[in-house]
Design a protein around this motif. Structure first.
Motif, PDB file in Angstrom:
ATOM      1  N   MET A 146      11.853 -22.526  46.307  1.00  0.00           N
ATOM      2  CA  MET A 146      12.101 -21.288  47.009  1.00  0.00           C
ATOM      3  C   MET A 146      13.454 -21.358  47.702  1.00  0.00           C
ATOM      4  N   MET A 147      14.306 -20.415  47.340  1.00  0.00           N
ATOM      5  CA  MET A 147      15.643 -20.405  47.905  1.00  0.00           C
ATOM      6  C   MET A 147      15.595 -19.671  49.241  1.00  0.00           C
ATOM      7  N   ALA A 148      16.113 -20.316  50.301  1.00  0.00           N
ATOM      8  CA  ALA A 148      16.053 -19.695  51.631  1.00  0.00           C
ATOM      9  C   ALA A 148      17.238 -20.153  52.476  1.00  0.00           C
ATOM     10  N   SER A 176       7.685  -5.171  47.142  1.00  0.00           N
ATOM     11  CA  SER A 176       7.531  -5.719  45.803  1.00  0.00           C
ATOM     12  C   SER A 176       8.784  -6.501  45.405  1.00  0.00           C
ATOM     13  N   GLY A 177       8.560  -7.673  44.821  1.00  0.00           N
ATOM     14  CA  GLY A 177       9.673  -8.490  44.346  1.00  0.00           C
ATOM     15  C   GLY A 177      10.343  -9.358  45.393  1.00  0.00           C
ATOM     16  N   THR A 178       9.781  -9.434  46.605  1.00  0.00           N
ATOM     17  CA  THR A 178      10.431 -10.221  47.658  1.00  0.00           C
ATOM     18  C   THR A 178      10.076 -11.709  47.588  1.00  0.00           C
ATOM     19  N   GLY A 179       9.115 -12.062  46.742  1.00  0.00           N
ATOM     20  CA  GLY A 179       8.778 -13.482  46.601  1.00  0.00           C
ATOM     21  C   GLY A 179       7.452 -13.855  47.243  1.00  0.00           C
ATOM     22  N   LYS A 180       6.496 -12.934  47.235  1.00  0.00           N
ATOM     23  CA  LYS A 180       5.206 -13.227  47.857  1.00  0.00           C
ATOM     24  C   LYS A 180       4.475 -14.340  47.093  1.00  0.00           C
ATOM     25  N   GLU A 181       4.537 -14.248  45.775  1.00  0.00           N
ATOM     26  CA  GLU A 181       3.834 -15.267  44.993  1.00  0.00           C
ATOM     27  C   GLU A 181       4.526 -16.624  45.113  1.00  0.00           C
ATOM     28  N   VAL A 182       5.864 -16.629  45.097  1.00  0.00           N
ATOM     29  CA  VAL A 182       6.590 -17.889  45.273  1.00  0.00           C
ATOM     30  C   VAL A 182       6.223 -18.508  46.619  1.00  0.00           C
ATOM     31  N   THR A 183       6.090 -17.660  47.639  1.00  0.00           N
ATOM     32  CA  THR A 183       5.740 -18.157  48.967  1.00  0.00           C
ATOM     33  C   THR A 183       4.343 -18.782  48.954  1.00  0.00           C
ATOM     34  N   VAL A 365      14.237  -9.530  44.743  1.00  0.00           N
ATOM     35  CA  VAL A 365      14.638 -10.656  43.897  1.00  0.00           C
ATOM     36  C   VAL A 365      14.226 -10.431  42.442  1.00  0.00           C
ATOM     37  N   ARG A 366      13.079  -9.776  42.264  1.00  0.00           N
ATOM     38  CA  ARG A 366      12.632  -9.545  40.888  1.00  0.00           C
ATOM     39  C   ARG A 366      13.628  -8.648  40.139  1.00  0.00           C
ATOM     40  N   GLU A 367      14.125  -7.638  40.818  1.00  0.00           N
ATOM     41  CA  GLU A 367      15.085  -6.733  40.180  1.00  0.00           C
ATOM     42  C   GLU A 367      16.396  -7.464  39.867  1.00  0.00           C
ATOM     43  N   LEU A 368      16.814  -8.311  40.804  1.00  0.00           N
ATOM     44  CA  LEU A 368      18.030  -9.102  40.594  1.00  0.00           C
ATOM     45  C   LEU A 368      17.873 -10.011  39.381  1.00  0.00           C
ATOM     46  N   GLN A 369      16.708 -10.644  39.309  1.00  0.00           N
ATOM     47  CA  GLN A 369      16.426 -11.536  38.191  1.00  0.00           C
ATOM     48  C   GLN A 369      16.454 -10.775  36.859  1.00  0.00           C
ATOM     49  N   ASN A 370      15.822  -9.620  36.828  1.00  0.00           N
ATOM     50  CA  ASN A 370      15.812  -8.810  35.597  1.00  0.00           C
ATOM     51  C   ASN A 370      17.216  -8.374  35.214  1.00  0.00           C
TER      52      ASN A 370
HETATM   53  N1  LIG Z   1      13.321 -17.160  47.540  1.00  0.00           N
HETATM   54  C1  LIG Z   1      13.292 -17.215  46.204  1.00  0.00           C
HETATM   55  N2  LIG Z   1      13.896 -18.208  45.550  1.00  0.00           N
HETATM   56  C2  LIG Z   1      13.884 -18.267  44.208  1.00  0.00           C
HETATM   57  N3  LIG Z   1      13.275 -17.376  43.412  1.00  0.00           N
HETATM   58  C3  LIG Z   1      12.646 -16.364  44.004  1.00  0.00           C
HETATM   59  C4  LIG Z   1      12.618 -16.219  45.424  1.00  0.00           C
HETATM   60  N4  LIG Z   1      11.927 -15.115  45.732  1.00  0.00           N
HETATM   61  C5  LIG Z   1      11.549 -14.578  44.562  1.00  0.00           C
HETATM   62  N5  LIG Z   1      11.974 -15.317  43.516  1.00  0.00           N
HETATM   63  C6  LIG Z   1      11.751 -14.999  42.093  1.00  0.00           C
HETATM   64  O1  LIG Z   1      11.708 -13.597  41.961  1.00  0.00           O
HETATM   65  C7  LIG Z   1      10.617 -13.172  41.169  1.00  0.00           C
HETATM   66  C8  LIG Z   1       9.680 -12.312  41.986  1.00  0.00           C
HETATM   67  O2  LIG Z   1       9.019 -13.110  42.955  1.00  0.00           O
HETATM   68  P1  LIG Z   1       7.453 -12.978  43.246  1.00  0.00           P
HETATM   69  O3  LIG Z   1       6.698 -12.740  41.985  1.00  0.00           O
HETATM   70  O4  LIG Z   1       7.036 -14.118  44.084  1.00  0.00           O
HETATM   71  O5  LIG Z   1       7.519 -11.646  44.115  1.00  0.00           O
HETATM   72  P2  LIG Z   1       6.336 -10.726  44.635  1.00  0.00           P
HETATM   73  O6  LIG Z   1       6.668 -10.365  46.022  1.00  0.00           O
HETATM   74  O7  LIG Z   1       5.030 -11.376  44.357  1.00  0.00           O
HETATM   75  O8  LIG Z   1       6.582  -9.475  43.706  1.00  0.00           O
HETATM   76  P3  LIG Z   1       5.527  -8.320  43.253  1.00  0.00           P
HETATM   77  O9  LIG Z   1       5.255  -7.508  44.457  1.00  0.00           O
HETATM   78  O10 LIG Z   1       6.352  -7.591  42.229  1.00  0.00           O
HETATM   79  O11 LIG Z   1       4.346  -9.003  42.709  1.00  0.00           O
HETATM   80  C9  LIG Z   1       9.961 -14.414  40.657  1.00  0.00           C
HETATM   81  O12 LIG Z   1      10.415 -14.697  39.362  1.00  0.00           O
HETATM   82  C10 LIG Z   1      10.399 -15.488  41.618  1.00  0.00           C
HETATM   83  O13 LIG Z   1      10.484 -16.722  40.968  1.00  0.00           O
END
Ligand SMILES: Nc1ncnc2c1ncn2[C@@H]1O[C@H](COP(=O)(O)OP(=O)(O)OP(=O)(O)O)[C@@H](O)[C@H]1O
Ligand SMILES: [Mg+2]
Length: 454
Positions: A146-148, A176-183, A365-370
């Motif tokens: 997790m990048m922070a 959405s896409g802020t990294g909830k699952e990564v957290t 972050v998800r949008e950036l990744q896409n």
């Molecule tokens: N802090 C971070 N460092 C590295 N990668 C990250 C970070 N936050 C998010 N990502 C990446 O961005 C993408 C979206 O993150 P994640 O699925 O955790 O978000 P989410 O909040 O669960 O999104 P959603 O609401 O769409 O389910 C993932 O591919 C994840 O690996």
């Protein structure tokens, strides 16, 4: 019990084992998978069947993937299509992306990646009304660092480190896409349960009948179709962590069961003849909904909310984080795609960076990744502005930047406008000639003409 049609996925590949792999991976999480072994068969299936998503192999005898894709677009303009490609043919994937394919996968296929891509594809195509029973047991390989770097995210990390080693349930909030699952994964990874299972349940849009049996399992004969007994996700997560994603979507009866579990960690399978099973499961939950509002609306139990909000980790939106985060994410993501795509000289033009930094990133972050995934795929060596999705190229700068750079921005616009006007006049408004002289492609020129109100 209500019965809903599961989303249907069509897999087009001349290699029969590919269809079987999809069957196994997607079938397990509730999708219906049908296969076609060539382009013609694919088109036949699409004429007869209702399909929500297509996986298309690029190299097939007869009509190849690109040709098939063009044919699909003639009759199905919006159907999401994901290209499957080998490393050697990644360039042809570029062509289909330009024609509007949604995404691509590089073979060999990985179960985790496949699940994620399918989920996202069905999300994107606004299939949210369809049942998407996405439930996956994660392995080590999907653990991202997790990048922070920003102060905002450093605070989040401090909270995560503090709560991880405890047994306390954690509620993770964020757009959405802020990294909830990564957290959630990070909490698990830093906990004493790190070597034990991490089980994810996506509660979004799951009908009660399915989620109940998914979560709690069932005994043989519990309902029609229950030919065998099956352990639910709670049992699978035993001694580990259960991550309930999009918890705001759980139905009230299941919320009641969850609350009971939090008070006394025992579950009973549906149709159980024996007593309850005692379990040891850490609960993590996430939502992008405003739970307080959901509570006020009466669709989320207040007592459950109080129980969950004992420890809350709130993820700031990407635009609310210091610029260090965006910089580091761009570097990290481009590094990853450089390796994945086998393009060792890949770099990002400074003009492109400017656009990325000025954008507001509503999808985080998800949008950036896409965006970077498709841009690095389309680019040869340098990611240019034209490789970015239109939404990012044509967006107005983020509020803060806009105010800050207002003066400079206006000057640049004025100069640009005058210059384009001169060249246009010189070439008697011939767009192709003008674009050539300006070193732009015609589409970019047209966009500029529109944006600059020429
Ligand atoms: N802090 C971070 N460092 C590295 N990668 C990250 C970070 N936050 C998010 N990502 C990446 O961005 C993408 C979206 O993150 P994640 O699925 O955790 O978000 P989410 O909040 O669960 O999104 P959603 O609401 O769409 O389910 C993932 O591919 C994840 O690996
Ligand atoms: Mg998520």
């Amino acid at each position: 019990m209500t019965k809903q049609t599961p989303p249907r996925v069509l897999v087009v590949d001349d290699e029969p084992s590919v269809g079987m792999i999809f069957h196994r991976i997607l079938g397990e999480v509730g999708y219906e998978v049908i296969s076609a072994s060539n382009g013609a068969e694919c088109l036949r299936v699409l004429r007869k069947e209702d399909v929500q998503l297509v996986f298309l192999d690029l190299q097939m005898p007869g009509m190849d993937g690109v040709q098939t894709f063009k044919k699909i677009r003639e009759t199905h303009s919006k159907l999401p299509v994901i290209i499957m490609t080998a490393f050697q043919t990644v360039n042809s994937a570029v062509e289909t992306m330009k024609l509007g394919a949604l995404d691509y996968l590089i073979k060999p296929l990985e179960a985790d990646k496949l699940n994620a891509v399918v989920r996202q594809a069905l999300d994107v195509s606004k299939m949210s009304s369809t049942v998407v029973p996405s439930v996956s047991v994660a392995g080590e390989e999907s653990d991202v660092d997790m990048m922070a770097k920003s102060p905002e995210m450093q605070k989040v990390m401090a909270l995560v480190k503090k709560v991880a080693p405890t047994e306390v349930p954690v509620l993770i909030l964020g757009e959405s896409g802020t990294g909830k699952e990564v957290t959630a994964r990070t909490v698990h990874r830093l906990s004493k349960r790190a070597k034990k299972p991490f089980v994810v349940v996506d509660c979004a849009a799951l009908p009660e009948s399915i989620i109940e049996s998914e979560l709690f399992g069932y005994e043989k004969g519990a309902f029609t179709g229950a030919d065998n007994s099956r352990a639910g996700k709670f049992e699978q997560a035993n001694s580990g962590t259960l991550f309930l994603d999009e918890i705001g979507n759980l139905s009230l009866p299941i919320q009641a069961k969850l609350l009971r579990f939090l008070q006394e960690p025992r579950i009973e399978r549906l149709g159980a003849r024996k007593g309850p099973i005692k379990l040891d499961v850490r609960i993590l939950a996430a939502t992008n909904a405003d739970l307080e509002k959901v509570v006020a609306a009466g669709t989320f139990r207040e007592d459950l909310y109080h129980r969950l909000k004992v420890f809350v980790v709130e993820l700031p939106a990407l635009r609310q984080r210091g610029p260090e985060d965006l910089d580091a994410l761009i570097v990290g993501l481009v590094d990853g795609f450089r390796r994945q795509l086998g393009k060792p000289r890949l770099s990002v033009a400074s003009e492109t960076l400017g656009l990325l930094k000025a954008y507001r990133w509503p999808g985080n972050v998800r949008e950036l990744q896409n965006a970077l995934r498709s841009a690095t795929l389309l680019a040869d060596d340098v990611v240019l502005p034209e490789h970015l999705p239109m939404s990012i190229r044509s967006a107005r700068p983020a509020m803060e930047t806009q105010t800050f750079f207002a003066g400079l921005d206006d000057v640049i616009r004025k100069v640009e406008r005058e210059h384009i006007e001169t060249v246009l006049k010189k070439n008697s408004h011939d767009l192709t000639k003008t674009a050539h002289e300006l070193g732009l492609d015609v589409a970019t020129l047209e966009e500029k003409i529109k944006n600059l109100a020429l």
